[in-house]
Every structure is written in structure tokens, then in C-alpha cells.
Design a protein around this motif. Sequence first.
Motif, PDB file in Angstrom:
ATOM      1  N   ALA A  28     -41.332  26.025 -12.273  1.00 12.85           N
ATOM      2  CA  ALA A  28     -41.993  25.238 -11.226  1.00 12.85           C
ATOM      3  C   ALA A  28     -43.412  24.873 -11.651  1.00 12.85           C
ATOM      4  N   ARG A  29     -44.117  25.835 -12.246  1.00 15.37           N
ATOM      5  CA  ARG A  29     -45.493  25.577 -12.679  1.00 15.37           C
ATOM      6  C   ARG A  29     -45.524  24.546 -13.805  1.00 15.37           C
ATOM      7  N   GLN A  30     -44.633  24.669 -14.774  1.00 13.13           N
ATOM      8  CA  GLN A  30     -44.622  23.746 -15.912  1.00 13.13           C
ATOM      9  C   GLN A  30     -44.228  22.326 -15.485  1.00 13.13           C
ATOM     10  N   LEU A  31     -43.320  22.234 -14.517  1.00 16.14           N
ATOM     11  CA  LEU A  31     -42.835  20.932 -14.080  1.00 16.14           C
ATOM     12  C   LEU A  31     -43.692  20.328 -12.974  1.00 16.14           C
ATOM     13  N   GLY A  32     -44.553  21.143 -12.366  1.00 18.14           N
ATOM     14  CA  GLY A  32     -45.385  20.650 -11.271  1.00 18.14           C
ATOM     15  C   GLY A  32     -44.606  20.377 -10.009  1.00 18.14           C
ATOM     16  N   VAL A  33     -43.596  21.213  -9.737  1.00 21.87           N
ATOM     17  CA  VAL A  33     -42.750  21.045  -8.554  1.00 21.87           C
ATOM     18  C   VAL A  33     -42.666  22.385  -7.820  1.00 21.87           C
ATOM     19  N   SER A  34     -41.984  22.385  -6.696  1.00 24.23           N
ATOM     20  CA  SER A  34     -41.835  23.610  -5.917  1.00 24.23           C
ATOM     21  C   SER A  34     -40.707  24.480  -6.474  1.00 24.23           C
ATOM     22  N   ARG A  35     -40.772  25.765  -6.192  1.00 23.31           N
ATOM     23  CA  ARG A  35     -39.699  26.664  -6.618  1.00 23.31           C
ATOM     24  C   ARG A  35     -38.368  26.314  -5.956  1.00 23.31           C
ATOM     25  N   PRO A  36     -38.353  25.932  -4.656  1.00 23.25           N
ATOM     26  CA  PRO A  36     -37.066  25.530  -4.083  1.00 23.25           C
ATOM     27  C   PRO A  36     -36.398  24.374  -4.830  1.00 23.25           C
ATOM     28  N   SER A  37     -37.192  23.400  -5.305  1.00 22.44           N
ATOM     29  CA  SER A  37     -36.602  22.284  -6.062  1.00 22.44           C
ATOM     30  C   SER A  37     -36.017  22.775  -7.380  1.00 22.44           C
ATOM     31  N   VAL A  38     -36.701  23.721  -8.022  1.00 21.99           N
ATOM     32  CA  VAL A  38     -36.171  24.303  -9.257  1.00 21.99           C
ATOM     33  C   VAL A  38     -34.873  25.036  -8.968  1.00 21.99           C
ATOM     34  N   ARG A  39     -34.837  25.777  -7.870  1.00 21.67           N
ATOM     35  CA  ARG A  39     -33.618  26.516  -7.532  1.00 21.67           C
ATOM     36  C   ARG A  39     -32.453  25.568  -7.326  1.00 21.67           C
ATOM     37  N   GLU A  40     -32.675  24.479  -6.621  1.00 20.47           N
ATOM     38  CA  GLU A  40     -31.612  23.498  -6.423  1.00 20.47           C
ATOM     39  C   GLU A  40     -31.119  22.947  -7.759  1.00 20.47           C
ATOM     40  N   ALA A  41     -32.044  22.686  -8.669  1.00 20.36           N
ATOM     41  CA  ALA A  41     -31.659  22.163  -9.986  1.00 20.36           C
ATOM     42  C   ALA A  41     -30.838  23.183 -10.764  1.00 20.36           C
ATOM     43  N   LEU A  42     -31.231  24.444 -10.724  1.00 19.70           N
ATOM     44  CA  LEU A  42     -30.495  25.479 -11.452  1.00 19.70           C
ATOM     45  C   LEU A  42     -29.088  25.655 -10.895  1.00 19.70           C
ATOM     46  N   ILE A  43     -28.959  25.574  -9.576  1.00 17.35           N
ATOM     47  CA  ILE A  43     -27.630  25.687  -8.965  1.00 17.35           C
ATOM     48  C   ILE A  43     -26.770  24.491  -9.362  1.00 17.35           C
ATOM     49  N   ALA A  44     -27.376  23.301  -9.407  1.00 19.27           N
ATOM     50  CA  ALA A  44     -26.623  22.119  -9.840  1.00 19.27           C
ATOM     51  C   ALA A  44     -26.123  22.300 -11.277  1.00 19.27           C
ATOM     52  N   LEU A  45     -26.971  22.833 -12.138  1.00  7.66           N
ATOM     53  CA  LEU A  45     -26.565  23.069 -13.527  1.00  7.66           C
ATOM     54  C   LEU A  45     -25.477  24.132 -13.610  1.00  7.66           C
ATOM     55  N   GLU A  46     -25.528  25.116 -12.721  1.00  4.51           N
ATOM     56  CA  GLU A  46     -24.472  26.129 -12.732  1.00  4.51           C
ATOM     57  C   GLU A  46     -23.145  25.523 -12.287  1.00  4.51           C
ATOM     58  N   VAL A  47     -23.188  24.703 -11.243  1.00  4.70           N
ATOM     59  CA  VAL A  47     -21.972  24.029 -10.779  1.00  4.70           C
ATOM     60  C   VAL A  47     -21.368  23.187 -11.896  1.00  4.70           C
ATOM     61  N   GLU A  48     -22.228  22.556 -12.707  1.00  2.52           N
ATOM     62  CA  GLU A  48     -21.763  21.695 -13.795  1.00  2.52           C
ATOM     63  C   GLU A  48     -21.383  22.469 -15.056  1.00  2.52           C
ATOM     64  N   GLY A  49     -21.580  23.803 -15.030  1.00  6.35           N
ATOM     65  CA  GLY A  49     -21.159  24.620 -16.159  1.00  6.35           C
ATOM     66  C   GLY A  49     -22.152  24.736 -17.301  1.00  6.35           C
ATOM     67  N   TRP A  50     -23.413  24.381 -17.062  1.00  5.54           N
ATOM     68  CA  TRP A  50     -24.419  24.478 -18.112  1.00  5.54           C
ATOM     69  C   TRP A  50     -25.055  25.861 -18.183  1.00  5.54           C
ATOM     70  N   VAL A  51     -25.181  26.519 -17.041  1.00  2.00           N
ATOM     71  CA  VAL A  51     -25.844  27.828 -16.996  1.00  2.00           C
ATOM     72  C   VAL A  51     -25.050  28.764 -16.097  1.00  2.00           C
ATOM     73  N   GLU A  52     -25.410  30.029 -16.176  1.00  2.00           N
ATOM     74  CA  GLU A  52     -24.825  31.054 -15.299  1.00  2.00           C
ATOM     75  C   GLU A  52     -25.970  31.840 -14.675  1.00  2.00           C
ATOM     76  N   VAL A  53     -25.936  31.969 -13.348  1.00  2.00           N
ATOM     77  CA  VAL A  53     -26.918  32.789 -12.652  1.00  2.00           C
ATOM     78  C   VAL A  53     -26.387  34.211 -12.589  1.00  2.00           C
TER      79      VAL A  53
END
Length: 235
Positions: free
Chosen positions: A41-66
Amino acid sequence: MPLQTVEPQRLYRQIADQLRALIAEGEFAVGARLPAERDLARQLGVSRPSVREALIALEVEGWVEVRTGSGVYVLDRSHRTAAPVAAAEWGPLELIRARRVVEGETAALAAALGRRRDVDTLTRAIESMREMADRNMMPLEGDRAFHLAIVEACGNVVLSETVQGYWDSRNGPIFTRLGGYFETVKSWRSAIAEHEAIRDAIAARDPDAARAAMHAHMDKSHQRFSASWRRAKAS
């Protein structure tokens, strides 16, 4: 070469696109743990909730695992065929903030305009939620019935269709995956108590109290979905 329509991207998708590109370029190798949400969030200049949404989207797409309690890890996509998240899907945490604005006012209107039968419908929805929670099941249908009953009491079809669209959007893959981590029977019992406070304010015909109770419910919902991964249940 013909021009293509340009569509504004949701913020979480812009974040996901950047992270996906870095993974594809090998910046984060298979098996590597991504930086913590707060650091991203700090590096991208965005909120942590927006980062969380992005990470969940990547998990749904199979790029990452939480991995709850550990972090977010890059997956090997060589044998994965997960479909991309639809471009039109709303981020769940952003959706909750929008619902706070709109449904705070529909609760106030319901308190001013609602009738006894509307309060009875809210009570039945709460009873349905409690019954499902007692059976260790997620009381989603009762929750939907509750929020739609509030907006129906306002007598405005545009508001009714808007709130229904908000609520039904939680069936999308990002909201469903996030709920899988943070929604539990215990959290739903807390939510039921919040629904009772909203119902009581509407029954008392107190618009200010109804608005405040709905705002409190949405704020607490946002907090539940924004909690530390260490507090999430095992997936």
C-alpha cells in the motif's frame, strides 16, 4: 488499426495488473512471498483495503495463494487455467463503503415511512438469520431479505433495484473468496445483533438512530473484512 473503447479500471484491478506483470516478469519467483499489505500500500500510494482486493483477485485467478498466518505466495501457473475476474466486478470493501452511504439513508427513510408490516418483515428476516446461524450455516438469505425489506419500505423502485444490485454483487468470486476467510458463524452473530439495532430504530420511527445503526453495521462489516490475515480462519 481500429481504436478500441477505453474503459476506466477499478483501482484494485490496476493494482492487480501491476502485481501480475511483476510476477510474469519474474520479479517475484514461484514460491516467493509477496511484500506485506501495508508495504504494498505504501509503495503503490493506495489504501490497504484496495491492496487486499487486488490480492484476492489474483488468488481467484490462480496467480497467488493466501496462507493465513503466513502471507501471500506466488503460485506456479504452468498447469493452471483459472479464468480472469470480470472487469465489471466491484471490490468488496469499496462496495461496503458505497452501501454505507446509500443504505444509511434508506434506513432513515424506512424509519420515517415504514409501516408495522415492514418491521414485522425485518423481524422475520432476523429470525431466519438466527436460525441459520444456530445450524452453523451462513445466514445469507436472511441478510438479503433484511436489507431489501428496508429499501422496500421506502417505496422507491430505483433505490430498491440499486440496493438489490449491491447485495447480489456479493455473489461475485472476489467477495465470495474474501468472505471465505473472514465470515464465520461468530462474526454473523455479531452482525445479527447489529441488524437488531437497525430494526429497533426503524420500529421506534427514529430516522437519525436508524441511519447511525446502519452506518455502525457497515463500519463493523468493513472492519471484519479488513482484519489481519492472522485473525482469518484457515482456508
